[in-house]
Design an enzyme around this catalytic site. Structure first.
Site, PDB file in Angstrom:
ATOM      1  N   ASN A 138       8.736   0.445  11.320  1.00  0.00           N
ATOM      2  CA  ASN A 138       7.723   1.329  10.747  1.00  0.00           C
ATOM      3  C   ASN A 138       6.486   1.340  11.658  1.00  0.00           C
ATOM      4  O   ASN A 138       5.443   0.769  11.322  1.00  0.00           O
ATOM      5  CB  ASN A 138       7.361   0.868   9.329  1.00  0.00           C
ATOM      6  CG  ASN A 138       6.509   1.868   8.570  1.00  0.00           C
ATOM      7  OD1 ASN A 138       5.996   2.824   9.145  1.00  0.00           O
ATOM      8  ND2 ASN A 138       6.340   1.636   7.284  1.00  0.00           N
ATOM      9  N   ILE A 188       0.898  -1.151   0.000  1.00  0.00           N
ATOM     10  CA  ILE A 188       0.000   0.000   0.000  1.00  0.00           C
ATOM     11  C   ILE A 188       0.937   1.201   0.000  1.00  0.00           C
ATOM     12  O   ILE A 188       1.599   1.479   0.994  1.00  0.00           O
ATOM     13  CB  ILE A 188      -0.938   0.049   1.234  1.00  0.00           C
ATOM     14  CG1 ILE A 188      -1.942  -1.097   1.200  1.00  0.00           C
ATOM     15  CG2 ILE A 188      -1.663   1.401   1.283  1.00  0.00           C
ATOM     16  CD1 ILE A 188      -2.920  -1.106   2.369  1.00  0.00           C
ATOM     17  N   TYR A 189       1.041   1.858  -1.135  1.00  0.00           N
ATOM     18  CA  TYR A 189       1.955   2.980  -1.295  1.00  0.00           C
ATOM     19  C   TYR A 189       1.143   4.248  -1.583  1.00  0.00           C
ATOM     20  O   TYR A 189       0.335   4.265  -2.516  1.00  0.00           O
ATOM     21  CB  TYR A 189       2.925   2.736  -2.450  1.00  0.00           C
ATOM     22  CG  TYR A 189       4.017   1.724  -2.180  1.00  0.00           C
ATOM     23  CD1 TYR A 189       4.199   1.137  -0.931  1.00  0.00           C
ATOM     24  CD2 TYR A 189       4.890   1.349  -3.190  1.00  0.00           C
ATOM     25  CE1 TYR A 189       5.216   0.225  -0.704  1.00  0.00           C
ATOM     26  CE2 TYR A 189       5.905   0.441  -2.971  1.00  0.00           C
ATOM     27  CZ  TYR A 189       6.063  -0.115  -1.729  1.00  0.00           C
ATOM     28  OH  TYR A 189       7.070  -1.024  -1.500  1.00  0.00           O
ATOM     29  N   TYR A 222      -2.227  -1.071  10.683  1.00  0.00           N
ATOM     30  CA  TYR A 222      -2.740  -2.433  10.498  1.00  0.00           C
ATOM     31  C   TYR A 222      -3.389  -2.964  11.774  1.00  0.00           C
ATOM     32  O   TYR A 222      -4.425  -3.629  11.705  1.00  0.00           O
ATOM     33  CB  TYR A 222      -1.631  -3.361   9.997  1.00  0.00           C
ATOM     34  CG  TYR A 222      -1.215  -3.002   8.592  1.00  0.00           C
ATOM     35  CD1 TYR A 222      -2.142  -3.039   7.545  1.00  0.00           C
ATOM     36  CD2 TYR A 222       0.076  -2.591   8.300  1.00  0.00           C
ATOM     37  CE1 TYR A 222      -1.780  -2.675   6.254  1.00  0.00           C
ATOM     38  CE2 TYR A 222       0.441  -2.247   7.012  1.00  0.00           C
ATOM     39  CZ  TYR A 222      -0.490  -2.286   5.993  1.00  0.00           C
ATOM     40  OH  TYR A 222      -0.139  -1.931   4.719  1.00  0.00           O
ATOM     41  N   GLY A 254      -4.566   5.570   2.401  1.00  0.00           N
ATOM     42  CA  GLY A 254      -4.158   4.212   2.770  1.00  0.00           C
ATOM     43  C   GLY A 254      -5.362   3.384   3.204  1.00  0.00           C
ATOM     44  O   GLY A 254      -5.481   2.207   2.852  1.00  0.00           O
ATOM     45  N   LYS A 286      -4.961  -1.177  13.950  1.00  0.00           N
ATOM     46  CA  LYS A 286      -6.251  -0.478  14.002  1.00  0.00           C
ATOM     47  C   LYS A 286      -7.283  -1.171  13.106  1.00  0.00           C
ATOM     48  O   LYS A 286      -8.480  -1.165  13.393  1.00  0.00           O
ATOM     49  CB  LYS A 286      -6.061   0.979  13.561  1.00  0.00           C
ATOM     50  CG  LYS A 286      -7.336   1.821  13.559  1.00  0.00           C
ATOM     51  CD  LYS A 286      -7.090   3.185  12.972  1.00  0.00           C
ATOM     52  CE  LYS A 286      -7.149   3.054  11.490  1.00  0.00           C
ATOM     53  NZ  LYS A 286      -7.497   4.132  10.667  1.00  0.00           N
TER      54      LYS A 286
END
Length: 173
Positions: A136, A97-98, A143, A109, A145
């Site tokens: 990160n 996911i960029y 993720y 995102g 969440k």
């Protein structure tokens, strides 16, 4: 309210995917890695040949998110043998996911993650999994969440540097 359009990428979109990939990966990780490792990773992972091959894989899907006519990010998901590790026939992998840095904090995102979830549900899959760099915390929190739980670790090679990714999974009901 801003609206962003998501389209399924085709083989003809390789330049868009390549440019977004290089730009966002550099924005996110350049400050935490050596210039040599970054150059090596970007040239190998986002080469025209590699992106074209990924786009033509029938078990991978790319979705580009647009702000009007401007591509601002993308999602890469894999099923079956295209998965980078598990190759679980009942699972979908979110490989990337960029989102461009100037769109962070604008729920792009989340929009891309929601698209991955939609595809997994349409395919009646039982879980979604991914790997995220242990350094990160912003991504890990995102993720978590969204209901992901760490279940393992794996090695990620960044140029010549060996790094550790946390593998996370969300069970779908």
């Amino acid at each position: 309210m801003e609206t962003h359009n998501i389209t399924l990428a085709s083989n003809n979109d390789y330049k868009i995917v390549q440019l977004i990939g290089k730009e966002t990966f550099f924005e996110t990780f350049a400050s935490s890695n050596t210039e040599a490792d970054m150059k090596k990773y970007l040239s190998e992972s986002f080469s025209e040949e590699k992106i074209k091959k990924e786009l033509s894989n029938k078990e991978s899907m790319f979705f580009i998110v647009w702000d009007s006519e401007v591509p601002i990010g993308y999602l890469k998901i894999n099923t079956g043998d295209a998965q980078t590790e598990l190759q679980d026939t009942c699972a979908l992998e979110i490989e990337r996911i960029y989102v461009k840095a100037n769109y962070h904090g604008k729920k792009i995102g989340q929009l891309l993650y929601d698209k991955a979830l939609e595809v997994a549900q349409q395919k009646h899959l039982k879980s979604i999994w991914l790997g995220v760099w242990e350094e990160n915390p912003k991504a890990i929190k995102f993720y978590e969440k969204n209901g992901f739980i760490a279940f393992d670790k794996h090695v990620f090679k960044m140029g010549n540097d060996i790094q550790t990714d946390i593998m996370m999974r969300k069970i779908l009901t």
